[in-house]
Design a protein around this motif. Structure first.
Motif, mmCIF file in Angstrom:
data_model
loop_
_atom_site.group_PDB
_atom_site.id
_atom_site.type_symbol
_atom_site.label_atom_id
_atom_site.label_comp_id
_atom_site.label_asym_id
_atom_site.label_seq_id
_atom_site.Cartn_x
_atom_site.Cartn_y
_atom_site.Cartn_z
ATOM 1 N N ASP A 9 11.437 7.085 0.955
ATOM 2 C CA ASP A 9 10.992 7.309 -0.424
ATOM 3 C C ASP A 9 12.037 6.918 -1.459
ATOM 4 O OD1 ASP A 9 8.579 8.116 0.436
ATOM 5 O OD2 ASP A 9 8.965 10.255 0.261
ATOM 6 N N LEU A 40 11.641 3.788 -3.129
ATOM 7 C CA LEU A 40 10.502 3.689 -4.049
ATOM 8 C C LEU A 40 10.732 4.428 -5.361
ATOM 9 C CD1 LEU A 40 7.642 4.157 -1.462
ATOM 10 C CD2 LEU A 40 8.309 2.048 -2.593
ATOM 11 N N VAL A 41 11.857 5.107 -5.499
ATOM 12 C CA VAL A 41 12.098 5.763 -6.784
ATOM 13 C C VAL A 41 13.201 5.048 -7.565
ATOM 14 C CG1 VAL A 41 11.266 8.021 -6.083
ATOM 15 C CG2 VAL A 41 13.671 7.464 -5.784
ATOM 16 N N ARG A 42 13.558 3.850 -7.121
ATOM 17 C CA ARG A 42 14.597 3.114 -7.822
ATOM 18 C C ARG A 42 13.992 1.854 -8.434
ATOM 19 N NH1 ARG A 42 19.015 4.225 -3.641
ATOM 20 N NH2 ARG A 42 19.573 6.349 -4.210
ATOM 21 N N TYR A 46 1.253 2.291 2.897
ATOM 22 C CA TYR A 46 2.097 3.487 2.889
ATOM 23 C C TYR A 46 1.931 4.253 1.594
ATOM 24 C CZ TYR A 46 6.375 6.303 2.724
ATOM 25 O OH TYR A 46 7.270 7.322 2.607
ATOM 26 N N LYS A 47 1.859 3.478 0.479
ATOM 27 C CA LYS A 47 1.740 4.124 -0.821
ATOM 28 C C LYS A 47 0.403 4.813 -0.992
ATOM 29 C CE LYS A 47 4.212 0.866 -3.595
ATOM 30 N NZ LYS A 47 4.160 0.310 -4.948
ATOM 31 N N SER A 48 -0.617 4.328 -0.289
ATOM 32 C CA SER A 48 -1.900 4.989 -0.485
ATOM 33 C C SER A 48 -2.146 6.051 0.584
ATOM 34 C CB SER A 48 -3.034 3.968 -0.501
ATOM 35 O OG SER A 48 -3.103 3.325 0.734
ATOM 36 N N ALA A 49 -1.437 5.941 1.698
ATOM 37 C CA ALA A 49 -1.724 6.902 2.767
ATOM 38 C C ALA A 49 -0.612 7.910 2.997
ATOM 39 C CB ALA A 49 -2.009 6.162 4.064
ATOM 40 N N GLY A 50 0.583 7.625 2.496
ATOM 41 C CA GLY A 50 1.698 8.507 2.804
ATOM 42 C C GLY A 50 2.076 8.338 4.256
ATOM 43 N N LYS A 108 -5.966 13.439 -4.235
ATOM 44 C CA LYS A 108 -5.384 12.602 -3.185
ATOM 45 C C LYS A 108 -5.908 13.038 -1.840
ATOM 46 C CE LYS A 108 -2.984 9.577 -1.237
ATOM 47 N NZ LYS A 108 -3.143 8.153 -1.526
ATOM 48 N N TYR A 161 -5.825 12.199 2.313
ATOM 49 C CA TYR A 161 -5.177 11.491 3.417
ATOM 50 C C TYR A 161 -6.182 11.299 4.533
ATOM 51 C CZ TYR A 161 -0.631 12.746 1.436
ATOM 52 O OH TYR A 161 0.459 12.889 0.628
ATOM 53 N N ARG A 165 -9.677 4.121 16.183
ATOM 54 C CA ARG A 165 -9.230 5.455 15.835
ATOM 55 C C ARG A 165 -10.278 6.153 14.995
ATOM 56 N NH1 ARG A 165 -2.897 5.705 14.389
ATOM 57 N NH2 ARG A 165 -2.163 4.954 16.376
ATOM 58 N N LYS A 199 5.021 12.937 -5.591
ATOM 59 C CA LYS A 199 5.045 11.549 -5.137
ATOM 60 C C LYS A 199 4.144 10.663 -5.984
ATOM 61 C CE LYS A 199 6.482 12.065 -0.341
ATOM 62 N NZ LYS A 199 6.092 11.944 1.068
ATOM 63 N N GLY A 231 5.458 7.515 -8.441
ATOM 64 C CA GLY A 231 5.025 6.169 -8.089
ATOM 65 C C GLY A 231 5.145 5.847 -6.616
ATOM 66 N N ILE A 232 5.483 6.843 -5.804
ATOM 67 C CA ILE A 232 5.589 6.599 -4.367
ATOM 68 C C ILE A 232 4.197 6.513 -3.747
ATOM 69 C CG2 ILE A 232 6.382 7.582 -2.175
ATOM 70 C CD1 ILE A 232 8.691 8.864 -3.725
ATOM 71 N N LEU A 233 3.297 7.345 -4.245
ATOM 72 C CA LEU A 233 1.935 7.355 -3.711
ATOM 73 C C LEU A 233 0.936 6.931 -4.779
ATOM 74 C CD1 LEU A 233 1.470 10.632 -1.626
ATOM 75 C CD2 LEU A 233 1.339 8.288 -0.793
ATOM 76 N N VAL A 234 -0.115 6.278 -4.330
ATOM 77 C CA VAL A 234 -1.204 5.889 -5.222
ATOM 78 C C VAL A 234 -2.289 6.960 -5.134
ATOM 79 C CG1 VAL A 234 -2.881 4.089 -5.729
ATOM 80 C CG2 VAL A 234 -0.690 3.481 -4.707
ATOM 81 N N TYR A 286 2.292 4.262 -10.407
ATOM 82 C CA TYR A 286 2.141 3.381 -9.249
ATOM 83 C C TYR A 286 1.916 1.936 -9.657
ATOM 84 C CZ TYR A 286 -2.882 4.007 -10.116
ATOM 85 O OH TYR A 286 -4.117 4.045 -10.693
ATOM 86 N N ARG A 336 5.830 0.798 -11.187
ATOM 87 C CA ARG A 336 6.749 1.652 -10.465
ATOM 88 C C ARG A 336 8.207 1.453 -10.890
ATOM 89 N NH1 ARG A 336 10.104 1.813 -6.870
ATOM 90 N NH2 ARG A 336 9.993 -0.403 -6.408
ATOM 91 N N VAL A 362 15.047 11.619 -9.712
ATOM 92 C CA VAL A 362 14.389 12.363 -8.644
ATOM 93 C C VAL A 362 15.425 12.949 -7.697
ATOM 94 C CG1 VAL A 362 12.634 12.295 -6.840
ATOM 95 C CG2 VAL A 362 12.526 10.657 -8.718
ATOM 96 N N PHE A 370 15.325 15.006 -4.076
ATOM 97 C CA PHE A 370 14.639 15.683 -2.983
ATOM 98 C C PHE A 370 15.673 16.582 -2.308
ATOM 99 C CE2 PHE A 370 12.291 11.577 -3.163
ATOM 100 C CZ PHE A 370 11.065 12.077 -3.535
#
Lengths: 267, 271, 328
Positions: B101, B104-106, B266-270, C11, C13, C32, C68, C72-75, C89, C92, C101, C103
């Motif tokens: 992560d 993605l924050v830089r 990855y960004k949409s699913a984590g 959101k 998953y 799957r 997140k 901008g880490i997650l859409v 996002y 970003r 940030v 963590f």
């Protein structure tokens, strides 16, 4: 007796753990098969247009490679060197020293559990099929089978002692890159895992005979394909036995030094 | 991208690379052992080849020094590739423990940022070995290349870097979908790479096709070596070996695109 | 319009279903099945510049997922987010320049390098001017005593030192907004206090907007006027602390140590916990006084010792969950 039960419990646990991570076992087998494939084709090409080389036929050589790769598959299910090093660095081994058992033995029994699972569910079925499919040379008598198995077990124990000894050196070395490479090189060349010692130049063959590594794969492989018989076989297995004792004594010595170091410096 | 952002990016890359080298220098002994270790392990394979050919003289018409040349050419570009891309294989670790992560924050491009994370100096060991081995083979084989062959050689090294780098990028991209990558390196790429240390003509036709047209390992060493050693290709023109650079460029950009696709996933699913 | 606007944010998953058995593992390579898990559902809030907001909830409530999406880490699956006028996002990198940030559980610094080098690298990454860099470093060094461990590699720092370094690193480029994910987790009392003081100073003196997720209610009580409480992906409460305290804060807990373990029968109070001779009794101070309660108890058993517990935010929240009440 109670001790043995305790260690067998570790084998059982490791077996169950392997079952839970069986996908890993199969992926390992996948790379094992690729290497088998590669060496098969290399030896096929080396022998093309030739009959016997150094008194060895291509059929014997192919069987040698297949059984060698099979044993390597078995060895591969044990704890690899890098993992031993990692356990030393993270202090896992130091922690285990406080437990009421002997770590080298406990680790060996855990490996037995892993190997049992890996062998029964992956290595054995695959190699039975391979031997049948390619009509490869297998031992012709019961005694040859027994000697092969005995020799393979001796080989395993030698490798285990040597590998754990190398791994324990991590207690003294911050970085182990070089040690690792010496180990891997020796085990790949001098053990006869891909090239049998009989194809070595004489001086190198002599050198290899005086190292413990040939006892790991070369001796059992040669017994399996019938290249090692009679007097020579007895001698080779005796040599294996001697090497096992020597490497085990060295392991115990390094281990006691490591234990001392942990007690004194806390790892 | 504008010129100034390129300049800034380049400067940043060098800063991060310098930091990575200093980080590796923290373990001084390990720093040198690592280099020595890599060099030794490749020398070990060369010794194995020598032992193998001691009784058999040649393998598929390749003499010992030709074989060494083939092998060392692969190691040379692999060495360069390791410097820049080897840490891509462990992207799964970054994702699993959450450290990915941070890329993605830089305010910089994540691929670039991740690439600049490590500059693996251990690979100098590979370079050391391969340059020595190529030089020795060049002398032993009595080669005397015209200018264009040096061009082919250079293209093979750069192309080989891009091809093998591309495959590492591809392997790391798998982690975006499955949170696993390192394992794929050891199970697939490592054995495949080992196979390519020997002449491709050893293996069945199907494999030759796969490594020529799908995962273009053949352009790393086999095809250029044929051209550079004046050996005929069993089915194609030996001039195919001249195209390593172009193949590498195309292959790498495809792999990069797949990596970026993975990043979006990855960004949409984590994780 | 606030500096952060979140509208109907959701959101989901997709989690691959684990297939059982040997065949299952092989099959799952090709095919799957997925189950949908909603991490954040229809969340809306707006935060003004300069606010300090606690974003809290139990584990798995959707806190991190929201953060997140804001960074901008997650859409997002649905809904809108804007941070400082940007959609994180989509822009970003631009967004990264205006946010900091931290963590709490994972350092963002270069693990093997002396701490100071991480700062110098970040100076390059964010293209911070020499002047700005020097000014910030001087300030942070003074407050956080970074000079104590400048030359120590990050991997050798204590947790408290590492957090100090991490939070300083996140503020080096003068972000307008600071996201803190569990900034005091695992710290000792002194380190926690130092961290809180620093956060408060940055908020008050620099006007940095702070969004803080935490498990530690003391963080919230100490720092935040406003809290957003989230559970199972939904906002349960958004407002001041005082309101919650008024609504749920009327209860007190009486802790008594009895001579011997006795079954207590008390009216107007509820036995919420019992450990041998020690009993916890919760009562509403508008219905019964502590004195009356003590009297009731003393009739039934001999009291050795007693104490009264003021309600803390975490017990209030626990109560909110237990009673399933929504104040918002």
């Amino acid at each position: 007796m109670r001790q043995l039960r305790l260690y067998l419990e570790f084998s059982r646990k490791a077996f169950q753990r392997s079952a839970a991570y069986r996908f890993d076992a199969w992926t390992r087998l996948f790379s094992n098969v690729i290497f088998l494939f590669m060496w098969g084709f290399i030896w096929f090409a080396l022998y093309s247009g030739k009959g016997d080389v150094e008194g060895v036929s291509f059929e014997s050589m192919l069987s040698y490679i297949v059984v060698s790769q099979m044993l390597q598959g078995v060895h591969g299910a044990g704890t690899p060197l890098w993992e031993i090093q990692e356990r030393v660095r993270t202090g896992d081994i130091a922690m285990e020293m406080m437990r009421p058992y002997d770590y080298p033995t406990r680790s060996l029994f855990s490996d037995f559990g892993n190997i049992a699972f890996h062998f029964l569910t992956a290595v054995l079925p695959l190699y039975v099929v391979l031997f049948a499919l390619f009509d490869l040379q297998i031992p012709t008598s019961m005694s040859q089978w027994i000697l092969f198995l005995l020799s393979a077990v001796l080989g395993y124990l030698i490798r285990y002692s040597v590998e754990l000894t190398f791994g324990l050196l991590t207690f003294w070395l911050m970085e182990t890159g070089g040690v690792e490479d010496i180990f891997y090189f020796s085990i790949s060349l001098f053990s006869g895992s891909v090239i049998p010692l009989w194809f070595f130049p004489d001086w190198l063959e002599t050198l290899a005979y005086f190292l413990p590594f040939q006892g790991i794969f070369f001796v059992p492989n040669s017994i399996f394909v019938g290249q090692l018989t009679g007097q020579a076989l007895i001698e080779a297995m005796l040599m294996q036995g001697i090497w096992l004792v020597v490497s085990y004594v060295i392991l115990r010595w390094v281990w006691s030094r490591a234990a001392l170091k942990i007690v004194v410096q806390g790892g | 991208m504008s010129f100034s952002s390129w300049v800034r990016g380049t400067r940043l890359y060098f800063h991060m690379v310098a930091a990575s080298i200093r980080a590796q220098m923290q373990y001084r002994y390990g720093f040198f052992m690592n280099i020595l270790g890599w060099a030794m392990s490749y020398a070990g394979t060369a010794v194995t080849m020598w032992v193998m050919l001691y009784s058999f003289q040649s393998l598929e018409g390749w003499s010992f020094w030709q074989l060494i040349f083939l092998f060392a050419l692969a190691v040379l570009s692999w060495g360069v590739c390791v410097i820049f891309f080897f840490h891509f294989r462990s992207l799964d670790q970054y994702i699993l423990n959450g450290t990915f992560d941070r890329f993605l924050v830089r305010p910089i491009h994540p691929f670039f940022h991740f690439m600049a994370m490590k500059f693996d100096v251990g690979a100098f060991g590979q370079l050391l070995f391969s340059i020595a081995a190529v030089t020795l083979a060049y002398i032993q084989l009595g080669l005397d290349w015209p200018f264009w062959k040096w061009g082919v050689f250079t293209s093979a090294v750069i192309g080989g870097t891009l091809i093998q780098g591309g495959i590492l990028v591809l392997i790391s991209a798998i982690a975006f979908w499955t949170t696993r990558s390192e394992r794929f390196y050891w199970v697939v790429m490592f054995p495949a790479k080992s196979m390519m240390n020997y002449p491709l003509s050893l293996y069945p036709r199907a494999i030759q096709w796969v490594v020529t047209f799908i995962l273009p390992f053949a352009f790393v060493n086999y095809l250029p070596a044929l051209l550079l050693l004046d050996k005929p290709h069993p089915s194609f023109s030996s001039y195919w070996g001249a195209f390593s650079f172009a193949v590498g460029l195309v292959f790498f950009s495809i792999c990069y695109q797949i990596w970026m696709m993975g990043l979006n996933r990855y960004k949409s699913a984590g994780s | 319009m606030g500096i952060i606007d979140v509208n109907h944010l959701s959101k989901q998953y997709f989690i691959a279903k684990r297939q059982e058995g040997m065949w299952g593992a092989v099959r799952s390579l090709f095919h799957r099945e997925y189950i949908t898990k909603t991490a954040v559902e229809d969340v809306s809030f707006s935060i003004e510049a300069g606010e300090m907001v606690g974003y809290i909830g139990p584990n798995g409530a959707g806190k991190s997922t929201t953060i997140k999406m804001l960074t901008g880490i997650l859409v997002p699956s649905a809904g809108d987010v804007t941070v400082g006028g940007l959609v994180p996002y989509r822009e970003r990198q631009k967004n990264a320049r205006q946010i900091g940030v931290v963590f709490g559980q994972r350092s963002q610094l270069w693990w093997d390098l002396p701490t100071i080098e991480s700062f110098e690298l970040l100076k390059q990454v964010y293209a911070i001017s020499d002047q700005q860099y020097r000014k910030n470093m001087d300030t942070f060094t003074e407050i956080l005593r970074l000079d104590e461990f400048y030359q120590t590699p990050v991997r050798q720092l204590s947790l408290g030192q590492r957090m100090r370094a991490d939070i300083a690193a996140s503020l080096l480029h003068d972000p307008a907004i600071l996201f803190l994910d569990e900034p005091t987790i695992g710290l000792d009392v002194v380190a926690k206090e130092r961290m809180r003081t620093f956060i408060q100073e940055m908020n008050q003196e620099r006007g940095i907007t702070v969004i803080l997720t935490t498990h530690d209610m003391a963080d919230i009580e100490r720092l935040c006027k406003r809290m957003i409480l989230i559970d199972q992906g939904r906002v349960m409460y958004d407002g001041g602390l005082s309101k919650i305290r008024d609504r749920f804060g009327k209860s007190r807990i009486l802790i008594v140590d009895l001579e011997k373990d006795t079954q207590l029968q008390v009216q107007g109070a509820e036995l919420i916990r019992s450990e041998g001779n020690r009993k916890w009794l919760r009562f509403n101070r508008e219905e019964i006084t502590a004195a009356q309660l003590i009297q009731q108890v003393s009739i039934q058993a001999d009291i050795q010792d007693l104490s009264l517990e003021e309600p803390e935010i975490d017990s209030i929240i626990r109560q909110m969950y237990e009673e399933g009440l929504s104040v918002g």
